[in-house]
Scaffold this active site. Sequence first.
Site, mmCIF file in Angstrom:
data_model
loop_
_atom_site.group_PDB
_atom_site.id
_atom_site.type_symbol
_atom_site.label_atom_id
_atom_site.label_comp_id
_atom_site.label_asym_id
_atom_site.label_seq_id
_atom_site.Cartn_x
_atom_site.Cartn_y
_atom_site.Cartn_z
ATOM 1 N N HIS A 150 36.691 34.057 48.823
ATOM 2 C CA HIS A 150 37.658 34.674 47.800
ATOM 3 C C HIS A 150 37.836 36.144 48.121
ATOM 4 C CE1 HIS A 150 39.834 33.992 43.968
ATOM 5 N NE2 HIS A 150 39.273 35.378 43.975
ATOM 6 N N GLU A 151 36.693 36.765 47.953
ATOM 7 C CA GLU A 151 36.755 38.274 47.570
ATOM 8 C C GLU A 151 37.379 38.940 48.974
ATOM 9 O OE1 GLU A 151 35.416 37.473 44.116
ATOM 10 O OE2 GLU A 151 36.668 39.188 44.966
ATOM 11 N N HIS A 154 40.930 38.569 49.296
ATOM 12 C CA HIS A 154 41.592 39.677 48.611
ATOM 13 C C HIS A 154 41.747 40.839 49.631
ATOM 14 C CE1 HIS A 154 42.252 38.124 44.490
ATOM 15 N NE2 HIS A 154 40.720 37.902 44.329
ATOM 16 N N TYR A 165 49.115 42.585 41.775
ATOM 17 C CA TYR A 165 48.095 41.585 40.983
ATOM 18 C C TYR A 165 48.475 41.343 39.785
ATOM 19 C CZ TYR A 165 43.403 39.638 40.427
ATOM 20 O OH TYR A 165 42.175 38.816 40.229
ATOM 21 N N GLU A 174 45.721 35.208 43.790
ATOM 22 C CA GLU A 174 44.541 34.575 43.469
ATOM 23 C C GLU A 174 44.462 33.253 44.220
ATOM 24 O OE1 GLU A 174 41.742 34.561 41.562
ATOM 25 O OE2 GLU A 174 41.847 36.566 41.981
ATOM 26 N N ASP A 191 32.099 19.451 47.671
ATOM 27 C CA ASP A 191 33.651 19.097 47.242
ATOM 28 C C ASP A 191 34.168 20.470 47.807
ATOM 29 O OD1 ASP A 191 35.435 18.616 44.181
ATOM 30 O OD2 ASP A 191 35.982 18.907 46.032
ATOM 31 N N GLU A 197 30.995 26.445 42.911
ATOM 32 C CA GLU A 197 30.134 25.323 42.508
ATOM 33 C C GLU A 197 28.717 25.887 42.821
ATOM 34 O OE1 GLU A 197 31.953 25.286 44.997
ATOM 35 O OE2 GLU A 197 31.466 24.133 46.626
ATOM 36 N N THR A 201 27.150 27.561 36.736
ATOM 37 C CA THR A 201 26.267 26.656 35.761
ATOM 38 C C THR A 201 25.183 25.943 36.399
ATOM 39 O OG1 THR A 201 27.843 24.535 35.715
ATOM 40 C CG2 THR A 201 28.015 26.302 33.844
ATOM 41 N N ASP A 207 29.679 20.847 38.765
ATOM 42 C CA ASP A 207 31.102 21.410 38.228
ATOM 43 C C ASP A 207 31.274 22.795 38.988
ATOM 44 O OD1 ASP A 207 29.713 22.935 34.995
ATOM 45 O OD2 ASP A 207 29.328 23.015 37.337
ATOM 46 N N ASP A 242 44.884 37.859 31.083
ATOM 47 C CA ASP A 242 44.538 37.677 32.522
ATOM 48 C C ASP A 242 45.646 38.320 33.553
ATOM 49 O OD1 ASP A 242 42.967 37.063 34.641
ATOM 50 O OD2 ASP A 242 44.025 34.997 34.527
ATOM 51 N N HIS A 247 44.503 34.269 37.328
ATOM 52 C CA HIS A 247 43.370 33.086 37.524
ATOM 53 C C HIS A 247 43.719 31.988 36.909
ATOM 54 C CE1 HIS A 247 41.047 36.948 37.973
ATOM 55 N NE2 HIS A 247 40.741 36.309 38.912
HETATM 56 C C1 LIG Z 1 34.089 35.206 39.113
HETATM 57 C C2 LIG Z 1 35.117 35.991 39.099
HETATM 58 C C3 LIG Z 1 35.434 36.726 37.871
HETATM 59 C C4 LIG Z 1 36.626 37.552 37.809
HETATM 60 C C5 LIG Z 1 37.414 37.883 39.010
HETATM 61 C C6 LIG Z 1 37.043 37.038 40.062
HETATM 62 C C7 LIG Z 1 38.044 37.356 41.369
HETATM 63 O O1 LIG Z 1 37.737 37.743 42.272
HETATM 64 O O2 LIG Z 1 39.306 37.066 41.093
HETATM 65 C C8 LIG Z 1 36.077 36.332 40.357
HETATM 66 O O3 LIG Z 1 35.737 35.551 41.401
HETATM 67 C C9 LIG Z 1 36.412 34.321 41.572
HETATM 68 O O4 LIG Z 1 37.241 33.822 40.974
HETATM 69 C C10 LIG Z 1 35.673 33.678 42.836
HETATM 70 C C11 LIG Z 1 36.449 32.586 43.193
HETATM 71 C C12 LIG Z 1 35.178 32.465 42.516
HETATM 72 ZN ZN LIG Z 2 40.217 36.776 42.953
#
Ligand SMILES: Cc1cccc(C(=O)O)c1OC(=O)C1CC1
Ligand SMILES: [Zn+2]
Length: 336
Positions: A150-151, A154, A165, A174, A191, A197, A201, A207, A242, A247
């Site tokens: 994911h990062e 970006h 953004y 996102e 999954d 995941e 948690t 989850d 947000d 997100h």
């Molecule tokens: C955990 C987290 C918190 C805030 C921003 C992001 C972000 O990078 O937008 C973030 O990373 C994710 O969403 C990844 C996919 C799990």
């Molecule tokens: Zn992100």
Amino acid sequence: EPVQARGMDIFGTLQSFQAVKDPETGTHYLFDGTRSEGVHTFKANRMPENAFIILSALLGMTGFEVESRNNFFYDPSAVSAHVNAGKVYDYYNKVHGRDSLDGEGMKLVSTVHIGSKWNNAAWNGKQMLYGDGDGTRMISLSGGLDVIGHEMTHGVITNTADLIYENESGAINESIADILGAFAENKTGEDLWLLGEDIWTPNTPGDGLRSMSDPASVYIGGYTESGYYPDHYSKRYVGELDKGGVHINSSINNKAAHLITDGGTHYGVSVTGIGKTKAEKIFYRALTHYLAASSDFSQMRQAAIQAAKDLHPDQNGQPSAEVKAVIAAYDAVGVN
Ligand SMILES: Cc1cccc(C(=O)O)c1OC(=O)C1CC1
Ligand SMILES: [Zn+2]
């Protein structure tokens, strides 16, 4: 010179990776010279996260080298970040023919231990940053291959459509990061459609941070009327939290990607899935050829349809099954 190193990742799994030996000190540090201009992983100096994110973006500050005297006991969070960055590099290189985030082999820089118990990960425009998590809600985020995917996505987005953004373009930003991040992970026995995941948690199995197959199964609190992520455009969040719900509303496009890939019936609209191999190429082509900084949901729909047409042209005047799946999926989530 490059040396083969081994060390435990945050799950205690022994990993093998590239490091470099400093001839003066004799210590080894995390640097993988086998991929593009290198995968270089650092650790932060307990600086508050906001300061680090800004200073690393402005001054290119990366923190400290991750060293090991015996080329074995490296920092596990750093080992996870290092190995997973290499895996995501390989995904983009092998599946999409892309050499690193800019397509020109740029160095992949990650820094772990950002902040204190920071339940976040970030791309600051130049590098990846990972928190340790608070141990209950999250653990070291560099342990999530889909998080790193994911990062790094970006980073690909910054170097391509550079989607603004906030609001709808931010939600598409996102969502593309979730989609290609999940496809980059694609771990057997996990999954595919659950985000984060592995680091979410630790006391509750099964989850994740977000669900792409069933967004409305994940509670998000007071942002939306239902308190759950939206799985239809009519349920999008229109407030300003947000950054305008980047997100939150990403889940609407995530659901479209799930339907395109696996098929299904959603709010009475049926989609015949076309599989991951075709879906990932359609989204990558949409991102790199058709999306622009201000693209909204409707333009995401058009970009995906056009990319699908390019890759799967009409047959005797009829749209291909792949194009039909894209159209039906966006109809199903209420995006016209
Ligand atoms: C955990 C987290 C918190 C805030 C921003 C992001 C972000 O990078 O937008 C973030 O990373 C994710 O969403 C990844 C996919 C799990
Ligand atoms: Zn992100």
